[in-house]
Scaffold this motif. Structure first.
Motif, PDB file in Angstrom:
ATOM      1  N   THR A 125      -7.760  -0.250   2.903  1.00  0.00           N
ATOM      2  CA  THR A 125      -6.357   0.402   2.130  1.00  0.00           C
ATOM      3  C   THR A 125      -5.624   1.114   2.981  1.00  0.00           C
ATOM      4  O   THR A 125      -5.610   1.646   4.068  1.00  0.00           O
ATOM      5  CB  THR A 125      -7.432   1.599   1.756  1.00  0.00           C
ATOM      6  N   LYS A 127      -2.917   3.944   3.669  1.00  0.00           N
ATOM      7  CA  LYS A 127      -2.337   5.167   2.882  1.00  0.00           C
ATOM      8  C   LYS A 127      -1.060   4.598   3.269  1.00  0.00           C
ATOM      9  O   LYS A 127      -0.358   4.795   4.299  1.00  0.00           O
ATOM     10  CB  LYS A 127      -2.781   6.498   3.596  1.00  0.00           C
ATOM     11  N   TYR A 128       0.110   4.793   2.122  1.00  0.00           N
ATOM     12  CA  TYR A 128       1.907   5.251   2.339  1.00  0.00           C
ATOM     13  C   TYR A 128       2.139   6.747   1.899  1.00  0.00           C
ATOM     14  O   TYR A 128       0.940   7.350   0.960  1.00  0.00           O
ATOM     15  CB  TYR A 128       1.895   4.374   0.873  1.00  0.00           C
ATOM     16  N   PRO A 129       2.790   6.536   2.399  1.00  0.00           N
ATOM     17  CA  PRO A 129       3.674   8.488   2.604  1.00  0.00           C
ATOM     18  C   PRO A 129       4.399   8.324   1.551  1.00  0.00           C
ATOM     19  O   PRO A 129       5.357   9.269   1.168  1.00  0.00           O
ATOM     20  CB  PRO A 129       4.312   8.782   3.551  1.00  0.00           C
ATOM     21  N   ASN A 138       2.956   2.894  -5.114  1.00  0.00           N
ATOM     22  CA  ASN A 138       1.299   2.721  -4.365  1.00  0.00           C
ATOM     23  C   ASN A 138       0.511   1.334  -4.428  1.00  0.00           C
ATOM     24  O   ASN A 138      -0.274   0.727  -4.218  1.00  0.00           O
ATOM     25  CB  ASN A 138       0.351   3.911  -3.883  1.00  0.00           C
ATOM     26  N   ARG A 142       0.627  -1.762  -2.258  1.00  0.00           N
ATOM     27  CA  ARG A 142      -0.893  -2.224  -2.125  1.00  0.00           C
ATOM     28  C   ARG A 142      -1.298  -3.239  -2.524  1.00  0.00           C
ATOM     29  O   ARG A 142      -1.862  -4.529  -2.109  1.00  0.00           O
ATOM     30  CB  ARG A 142      -2.042  -0.726  -2.623  1.00  0.00           C
TER      31      ARG A 142
END
Length: 301
Positions: A125, A127-129, A138, A142
């Motif tokens: 996974t 984690k995008y900002p 997101n 993903r």
């Protein structure tokens, strides 16, 4: 051998070719041979970019859903390598005909690198900002593993600087803009629009701000690459990257009830853009988008 090629082609193109339709398969192979003939004729022009053909395998490999299943076979990497070798055979023949033996070795090495490196990203996974006002940033990044395509913008800048080809650097802008526009092809549920704190124009403007902020995040590697290679004049055109994502949002809400019409009208708009006619309709589409959002929200009221 012919049966093997037919099976592999049908598996890869099962979404586009009807099963057991030999006529369609023959027409496809004829078109592929014509494409190969054109590549061979223009190889002197395409030579410096010919290794980009391997991205065809990369994109296909990244989006495969059967990697974990294939891992049940101890020789799964060898199986994949053999499959990709068959897919790449026309390109290898093209290199051989033009006596580019080093390219053959590099191409085969790239295929092996894709098989070894890419599966390490599966199951992880990231984690995008991204700002979450639009959750599809997101979800889309993903689901489609778009982060693996982001280095392509840097690669185009590097090759463009290496061969002094500004067209490749310009192409990196289009790639960054396209990656930033993909999330806005998705549609939130009507309930999300109805329950939003923002209404009408405020909701649409909030979508614009979110798209600009998140697009800037994905554009940072490109900006850094331009600075490293001292392409200062291209930094002035960075704001143009945000144009397609914003336009796509306008078209999205203008044709919110028909995704197909949204895509067709956007394509027509981009084709007509050089004529200057398309720019005139942007204010009208903006007002139409606001009306669409208000209409959805007023239903709940």
């Amino acid at each position: 051998m012919i049966q093997l090629i037919q099976t592999l082609v049908l598996i890869r193109l099962r979404k586009f070719l009807p099963p057991m339709d030999k006529l369609t398969l023959i027409l496809f192979l004829c078109g592929y041979l014509l494409f190969f003939f054109c590549l061979n004729k223009k190889f002197n022009v395409l030579r410096n970019y010919s290794l980009l053909f391997s991205l065809d395998i990369f994109f296909y490999h990244v989006n495969r859903k059967d990697i974990e299943l294939l891992k049940l076979n101890k020789k799964w990497k060898l199986v994949l390598y053999g499959e990709y070798f068959v897919y790449s055979f026309p390109y290898l023949v093209l290199f051989f005909m033009n006596k580019e033996y080093l390219f053959i070795i590099i191409y085969l090495f790239l295929i092996a690198a894709y098989i070894i490196a890419v599966p390490e990203f599966y199951g992880k996974t990231i984690k995008y900002p991204f700002k979450l006002f639009d959750p599809f940033w997101n979800i889309c990044w993903r689901k489609n593993k778009l982060i693996l395509f982001l280095p392509l913008t840097i690669f185009l800048v590097v090759v463009g600087d290496l061969y002094n080809n500004e067209n490749l650097i310009i192409a990196s802008f289009f790639v960054a803009s396209f990656l930033s526009a993909l999330p806005s092809f998705q549609r939130e549920a009507y309930e999300n629009i109805k329950m939003s704190y923002y209404s009408g124009k405020g909701y649409l403007n909030k979508q614009f701000k979110t798209a600009i902020t998140n697009s800037l995040i994905t554009t940072v590697p490109l900006i850094i690459a331009l600075m490293v290679f001292q392409k200062w004049e291209f930094l002035c055109f960075i704001p143009l990257i945000f144009a397609i994502p914003i336009l796509n949002i306008i078209f999205k809400y203008s044709y919110f009830n028909n995704q197909f019409l949204h895509q067709i009208m956007l394509a027509v708009f981009l084709v007509m853009l050089p004529l200057g006619i398309s720019v005139v309709i942007i204010p009208f589409l903006y007002l139409k988008s606001v009306k669409t959002i208000k209409a959805i929200q007023n239903v709940s009221n």
